[in-house]
Design a protein around this motif. Structure first.
Motif, PDB file in Angstrom:
ATOM      1  N   HIS A 192     -24.874 -15.650  27.320  1.00  0.00           N
ATOM      2  CA  HIS A 192     -24.726 -14.355  26.648  1.00  0.00           C
ATOM      3  C   HIS A 192     -24.772 -14.550  25.140  1.00  0.00           C
ATOM      4  O   HIS A 192     -24.102 -15.425  24.592  1.00  0.00           O
ATOM      5  CB  HIS A 192     -23.391 -13.719  27.048  1.00  0.00           C
ATOM      6  N   GLU A 193     -25.582 -13.750  24.465  1.00  0.00           N
ATOM      7  CA  GLU A 193     -25.622 -13.788  23.014  1.00  0.00           C
ATOM      8  C   GLU A 193     -24.519 -12.888  22.474  1.00  0.00           C
ATOM      9  O   GLU A 193     -24.487 -11.693  22.746  1.00  0.00           O
ATOM     10  CB  GLU A 193     -26.988 -13.331  22.491  1.00  0.00           C
ATOM     11  N   ILE A 194     -23.606 -13.478  21.718  1.00  0.00           N
ATOM     12  CA  ILE A 194     -22.385 -12.797  21.287  1.00  0.00           C
ATOM     13  C   ILE A 194     -22.478 -12.466  19.803  1.00  0.00           C
ATOM     14  O   ILE A 194     -22.714 -13.355  18.981  1.00  0.00           O
ATOM     15  CB  ILE A 194     -21.153 -13.682  21.534  1.00  0.00           C
ATOM     16  N   ARG A 195     -22.302 -11.217  19.459  1.00  0.00           N
ATOM     17  CA  ARG A 195     -22.309 -10.832  18.049  1.00  0.00           C
ATOM     18  C   ARG A 195     -21.042 -11.345  17.368  1.00  0.00           C
ATOM     19  O   ARG A 195     -19.929 -11.196  17.885  1.00  0.00           O
ATOM     20  CB  ARG A 195     -22.392  -9.317  17.911  1.00  0.00           C
ATOM     21  N   ALA A 196     -21.220 -11.937  16.210  1.00  0.00           N
ATOM     22  CA  ALA A 196     -20.082 -12.455  15.453  1.00  0.00           C
ATOM     23  C   ALA A 196     -19.103 -11.335  15.110  1.00  0.00           C
ATOM     24  O   ALA A 196     -17.886 -11.531  15.114  1.00  0.00           O
ATOM     25  CB  ALA A 196     -20.566 -13.161  14.191  1.00  0.00           C
ATOM     26  N   PHE A 197     -19.642 -10.151  14.801  1.00  0.00           N
ATOM     27  CA  PHE A 197     -18.804  -8.991  14.488  1.00  0.00           C
ATOM     28  C   PHE A 197     -17.854  -8.677  15.639  1.00  0.00           C
ATOM     29  O   PHE A 197     -16.659  -8.424  15.436  1.00  0.00           O
ATOM     30  CB  PHE A 197     -19.707  -7.787  14.199  1.00  0.00           C
ATOM     31  N   ASP A 198     -18.378  -8.686  16.877  1.00  0.00           N
ATOM     32  CA  ASP A 198     -17.542  -8.403  18.039  1.00  0.00           C
ATOM     33  C   ASP A 198     -16.472  -9.467  18.206  1.00  0.00           C
ATOM     34  O   ASP A 198     -15.286  -9.169  18.379  1.00  0.00           O
ATOM     35  CB  ASP A 198     -18.397  -8.348  19.309  1.00  0.00           C
ATOM     36  N   LEU A 199     -16.901 -10.713  18.177  1.00  0.00           N
ATOM     37  CA  LEU A 199     -16.007 -11.821  18.467  1.00  0.00           C
ATOM     38  C   LEU A 199     -14.834 -11.886  17.491  1.00  0.00           C
ATOM     39  O   LEU A 199     -13.667 -11.969  17.894  1.00  0.00           O
ATOM     40  CB  LEU A 199     -16.797 -13.128  18.429  1.00  0.00           C
ATOM     41  N   THR A 200     -15.138 -11.840  16.204  1.00  0.00           N
ATOM     42  CA  THR A 200     -14.067 -11.977  15.217  1.00  0.00           C
ATOM     43  C   THR A 200     -13.085 -10.808  15.266  1.00  0.00           C
ATOM     44  O   THR A 200     -11.878 -11.000  15.077  1.00  0.00           O
ATOM     45  CB  THR A 200     -14.653 -12.110  13.797  1.00  0.00           C
ATOM     46  N   ASN A 201     -13.581  -9.613  15.556  1.00  0.00           N
ATOM     47  CA  ASN A 201     -12.673  -8.469  15.637  1.00  0.00           C
ATOM     48  C   ASN A 201     -11.838  -8.491  16.910  1.00  0.00           C
ATOM     49  O   ASN A 201     -10.718  -7.951  16.934  1.00  0.00           O
ATOM     50  CB  ASN A 201     -13.459  -7.162  15.531  1.00  0.00           C
ATOM     51  N   MET A 202     -12.356  -9.114  17.972  1.00  0.00           N
ATOM     52  CA  MET A 202     -11.532  -9.317  19.172  1.00  0.00           C
ATOM     53  C   MET A 202     -10.410 -10.310  18.878  1.00  0.00           C
ATOM     54  O   MET A 202      -9.268 -10.117  19.310  1.00  0.00           O
ATOM     55  CB  MET A 202     -12.402  -9.822  20.318  1.00  0.00           C
ATOM     56  N   TRP A 203     -10.744 -11.385  18.179  1.00  0.00           N
ATOM     57  CA  TRP A 203      -9.714 -12.360  17.806  1.00  0.00           C
ATOM     58  C   TRP A 203      -8.597 -11.680  17.011  1.00  0.00           C
ATOM     59  O   TRP A 203      -7.417 -11.916  17.253  1.00  0.00           O
ATOM     60  CB  TRP A 203     -10.319 -13.477  16.957  1.00  0.00           C
ATOM     61  N   ILE A 204      -8.992 -10.852  16.060  1.00  0.00           N
ATOM     62  CA  ILE A 204      -8.008 -10.182  15.214  1.00  0.00           C
ATOM     63  C   ILE A 204      -7.175  -9.199  16.041  1.00  0.00           C
ATOM     64  O   ILE A 204      -5.952  -9.106  15.882  1.00  0.00           O
ATOM     65  CB  ILE A 204      -8.715  -9.453  14.055  1.00  0.00           C
ATOM     66  N   ALA A 205      -7.835  -8.471  16.942  1.00  0.00           N
ATOM     67  CA  ALA A 205      -7.130  -7.493  17.769  1.00  0.00           C
ATOM     68  C   ALA A 205      -6.064  -8.153  18.626  1.00  0.00           C
ATOM     69  O   ALA A 205      -4.998  -7.579  18.869  1.00  0.00           O
ATOM     70  CB  ALA A 205      -8.124  -6.736  18.653  1.00  0.00           C
ATOM     71  N   GLU A 206      -6.335  -9.368  19.084  1.00  0.00           N
ATOM     72  CA  GLU A 206      -5.370 -10.070  19.932  1.00  0.00           C
ATOM     73  C   GLU A 206      -4.409 -10.945  19.141  1.00  0.00           C
ATOM     74  O   GLU A 206      -3.677 -11.754  19.718  1.00  0.00           O
ATOM     75  CB  GLU A 206      -6.120 -10.917  20.964  1.00  0.00           C
ATOM     76  N   LYS A 207      -4.459 -10.840  17.821  1.00  0.00           N
ATOM     77  CA  LYS A 207      -3.560 -11.591  16.956  1.00  0.00           C
ATOM     78  C   LYS A 207      -3.777 -13.104  17.072  1.00  0.00           C
ATOM     79  O   LYS A 207      -2.840 -13.886  16.854  1.00  0.00           O
ATOM     80  CB  LYS A 207      -2.095 -11.263  17.274  1.00  0.00           C
ATOM     81  N   LEU A 208      -5.004 -13.504  17.424  1.00  0.00           N
ATOM     82  CA  LEU A 208      -5.336 -14.925  17.382  1.00  0.00           C
ATOM     83  C   LEU A 208      -5.590 -15.352  15.942  1.00  0.00           C
ATOM     84  O   LEU A 208      -5.540 -16.533  15.623  1.00  0.00           O
ATOM     85  CB  LEU A 208      -6.582 -15.215  18.235  1.00  0.00           C
ATOM     86  N   ILE A 209      -5.874 -14.376  15.100  1.00  0.00           N
ATOM     87  CA  ILE A 209      -6.028 -14.586  13.655  1.00  0.00           C
ATOM     88  C   ILE A 209      -4.907 -13.822  12.968  1.00  0.00           C
ATOM     89  O   ILE A 209      -4.826 -12.595  13.071  1.00  0.00           O
ATOM     90  CB  ILE A 209      -7.394 -14.075  13.153  1.00  0.00           C
ATOM     91  N   VAL A 210      -4.052 -14.542  12.295  1.00  0.00           N
ATOM     92  CA  VAL A 210      -2.912 -13.903  11.632  1.00  0.00           C
ATOM     93  C   VAL A 210      -2.836 -14.398  10.188  1.00  0.00           C
ATOM     94  O   VAL A 210      -2.952 -15.600   9.933  1.00  0.00           O
ATOM     95  CB  VAL A 210      -1.586 -14.231  12.358  1.00  0.00           C
ATOM     96  N   VAL A 211      -2.681 -13.477   9.271  1.00  0.00           N
ATOM     97  CA  VAL A 211      -2.492 -13.833   7.858  1.00  0.00           C
ATOM     98  C   VAL A 211      -1.145 -13.275   7.418  1.00  0.00           C
ATOM     99  O   VAL A 211      -0.730 -12.189   7.831  1.00  0.00           O
ATOM    100  CB  VAL A 211      -3.627 -13.279   6.969  1.00  0.00           C
ATOM    101  N   ASN A 212      -0.468 -14.023   6.584  1.00  0.00           N
ATOM    102  CA  ASN A 212       0.880 -13.640   6.152  1.00  0.00           C
ATOM    103  C   ASN A 212       0.900 -12.329   5.371  1.00  0.00           C
ATOM    104  O   ASN A 212       1.840 -11.548   5.456  1.00  0.00           O
ATOM    105  CB  ASN A 212       1.496 -14.753   5.302  1.00  0.00           C
ATOM    106  N   SER A 213      -0.180 -12.083   4.635  1.00  0.00           N
ATOM    107  CA  SER A 213      -0.214 -10.878   3.804  1.00  0.00           C
ATOM    108  C   SER A 213      -0.399  -9.605   4.617  1.00  0.00           C
ATOM    109  O   SER A 213      -0.094  -8.512   4.162  1.00  0.00           O
ATOM    110  CB  SER A 213      -1.347 -10.987   2.783  1.00  0.00           C
ATOM    111  N   GLY A 214      -0.930  -9.752   5.840  1.00  0.00           N
ATOM    112  CA  GLY A 214      -1.215  -8.576   6.654  1.00  0.00           C
ATOM    113  C   GLY A 214      -2.477  -7.857   6.236  1.00  0.00           C
ATOM    114  O   GLY A 214      -2.832  -6.816   6.803  1.00  0.00           O
ATOM    115  N   ASN A 215      -3.211  -8.405   5.260  1.00  0.00           N
ATOM    116  CA  ASN A 215      -4.443  -7.787   4.776  1.00  0.00           C
ATOM    117  C   ASN A 215      -5.569  -8.009   5.773  1.00  0.00           C
ATOM    118  O   ASN A 215      -5.911  -9.148   6.101  1.00  0.00           O
ATOM    119  CB  ASN A 215      -4.803  -8.393   3.410  1.00  0.00           C
ATOM    120  N   MET A 216      -6.176  -6.928   6.267  1.00  0.00           N
ATOM    121  CA  MET A 216      -7.199  -7.043   7.296  1.00  0.00           C
ATOM    122  C   MET A 216      -8.470  -7.696   6.776  1.00  0.00           C
ATOM    123  O   MET A 216      -9.154  -8.411   7.500  1.00  0.00           O
ATOM    124  CB  MET A 216      -7.512  -5.658   7.864  1.00  0.00           C
ATOM    125  N   ARG A 217      -8.802  -7.441   5.529  1.00  0.00           N
ATOM    126  CA  ARG A 217      -9.993  -8.076   4.951  1.00  0.00           C
ATOM    127  C   ARG A 217      -9.818  -9.597   4.925  1.00  0.00           C
ATOM    128  O   ARG A 217     -10.752 -10.341   5.217  1.00  0.00           O
ATOM    129  CB  ARG A 217     -10.241  -7.531   3.550  1.00  0.00           C
TER     130      ARG A 217
END
Length: 439
Positions: free
Chosen positions: A203-228
């Motif tokens: 399956h060809e996976i769009r980077a946009f989809d993948l990274t936003n899924m990671w963020i949605a599941e809190k696999l990517i967390v930043v202390n500042s809480g800034n989404m950018r």
């Protein structure tokens, strides 16, 4: 797990695009127009990873048109099943790939990591050769090993530690090296890598989809809480996986960023096996067994089997632990289950149906408004989605992607304070609209 079966229509459409058939020719009479073109041309077609003879039977009528054999066209097929090759071309047509010899193995290794020169000690060169020897001449194992070493110091001590952790059994080299590459990942990167197993093979996976899924599941967390900042970190994580040769770049944007990617079949299988062991996710083929384990499933993906989906929800009427639900098939029966089940912790919902034909209007039940944790929703396929007004109750929703389906958007969605990405098709004008909402 079961290999996802390729569809003849998808393959022929891809070939038609590459050989230059116009959009109208592809839409009106794809097979006839493609067959007519191939009769007049000399061509070479490479079909990678064909697993069964049925798909070949569907393709050969188009790819082998009646024509003068002197034209010299060729079709090359790769498969892990030698019986497929025998069926298609007989024993004399099969070329069995052998492992690389020691010199070519080392050439591949140095190409992927660096060229040895006078600045590198003889001992480091010898350690490198020993590491390559443990890979058994398997290109994928060599490439992945080089990716691991790129993340380490170029010292004898660092390389010896890797050598000591590698299996001495050459025949198990690939499996051992791939598992070792996972263990070598930083803790934060491991769940991001396993996430690739939720998608079907090839399956060809769009980077946009993948990274936003990671963020949605809190696999990517930043202390500042800034989404950018979180999106930038997610992009860094993806680039790290690519640099380690665990992920392949499929397409890049004009400015060199990753647009889409995919994962090698063997690494995909590794993701599925590791995810099952750790209860990170399950597939439609391994989610059953002990009822208590079924109730603990956190993420599940259905590649094709609607019966498996029905059985799963029948045996798990209260999927209270479910955080991510992926559905890749030709039937949208998932929504009928949503009307009767509770998905209180669901954060990611992905439904991808076939684009081969239009389906009836799909009504998403009002109960979706009760999924208070839902942050990422993607609906794709030739479907007409009727979104309920209750979707405006999803106060945590960050991404709503219905770009590749047709729907009418409830007006209140625009008032969602956390929504950052809204992709949809405005049906009444058949215009594609892509909107990004920033903080």
């Amino acid at each position: 797990m079961t290999k996802r079966k390729p569809r003849a229509g998808e393959i022929l459409l891809d070939i038609a695009k590459q050989v230059g058939l116009t959009k109208e020719e592809r839409k009106d009479n794809l097979e006839g127009n493609l067959r007519s073109l191939l009769k007049r041309k000399r061509y070479v077609i490479l079909l990678d990873d064909i697993w069964n003879v049925e798909i070949w039977d569907d393709l050969k009528l188009v790819l082998l048109p009646e024509c003068d054999s002197k034209i010299g066209s060729r079709i090359i097929i790769t498969s892990r099943n030698s019986n497929v090759g025998r069926y298609i071309g007989g024993d004399f047509s099969i070329h069995v790939l052998q492992p690389l010899d020691s010199e070519n193995s080392f050439k591949l290794f140095t190409k992927k990591i660096f060229t040895f020169d006078n600045n590198h000690s003889v001992d480091l060169v010898n350690i490198g050769r020993s590491i390559v020897g443990r890979c058994g001449g398997i290109p994928l194992a060599i490439v992945v090993t080089a990716g691991m070493l790129r993340a380490r110091e170029r010292t004898e001590r660092a390389w010896n530690r890797l050598l000591e952790s590698m299996s001495h059994k050459v025949q198990d080299g690939c499996a051992k090296v791939l598992a070792l590459s996972y263990n070598d990942l930083p803790i934060a990167l491991r769940p991001c890598f396993l996430y690739f197993g939720l998608f079907p093979e090839d399956h060809e996976i769009r980077a946009f989809d993948l990274t936003n899924m990671w963020i949605a599941e809190k696999l990517i967390v930043v202390n500042s809480g800034n989404m950018r900042e979180a999106e930038n970190l997610a992009e860094d994580f993806l680039n790290d996986l690519v640099s380690r040769n665990l992920i392949q770049v499929a397409k890049r944007t004009y400015d060199g960023r990753i647009s889409s990617c995919r994962i090698h079949d063997l690494l995909h299988s590794l993701c599925v096996d590791l995810a099952k062991e750790s209860n990170f996710f399950h597939t439609e083929h391994n989610a059953f067994g002990d009822p208590s384990n079924v109730a603990r499933v956190r993420r599940i993906t259905f590649y094709s089997d609607n019966n498996a989906m029905n059985e799963f929800f029948r045996s798990n009427p209260k999927p209270t632990k479910l955080r991510a639900l992926f559905c890749f098939n030709n039937n949208s029966c998932l929504f009928s289950h949503m009307a009767h089940l509770s998905f209180k912790l669901l954060q990611v919902l992905v439904v991808v149906t076939s684009r081969d034909r239009y389906q009836h209007v799909i009504t998403i039940p009002n109960k979706i408004g009760n999924m208070s944790c839902l942050r990422y929703v993607r609906l794709e396929g030739r479907i007409r989605v009727k979104l309920p007004n209750s979707i405006v109750k999803l106060k945590c929703l960050e991404t709503l992607d219905i770009f590749h389906s047709y729907s009418k958007l409830p007006f209140g969605v625009w008032e969602s304070k956390k929504l950052r990405h809204l992709c949809y098709t405005k049906e009444c004008y058949c215009v594609f609209i892509y909107i990004v909402l920033f903080d």
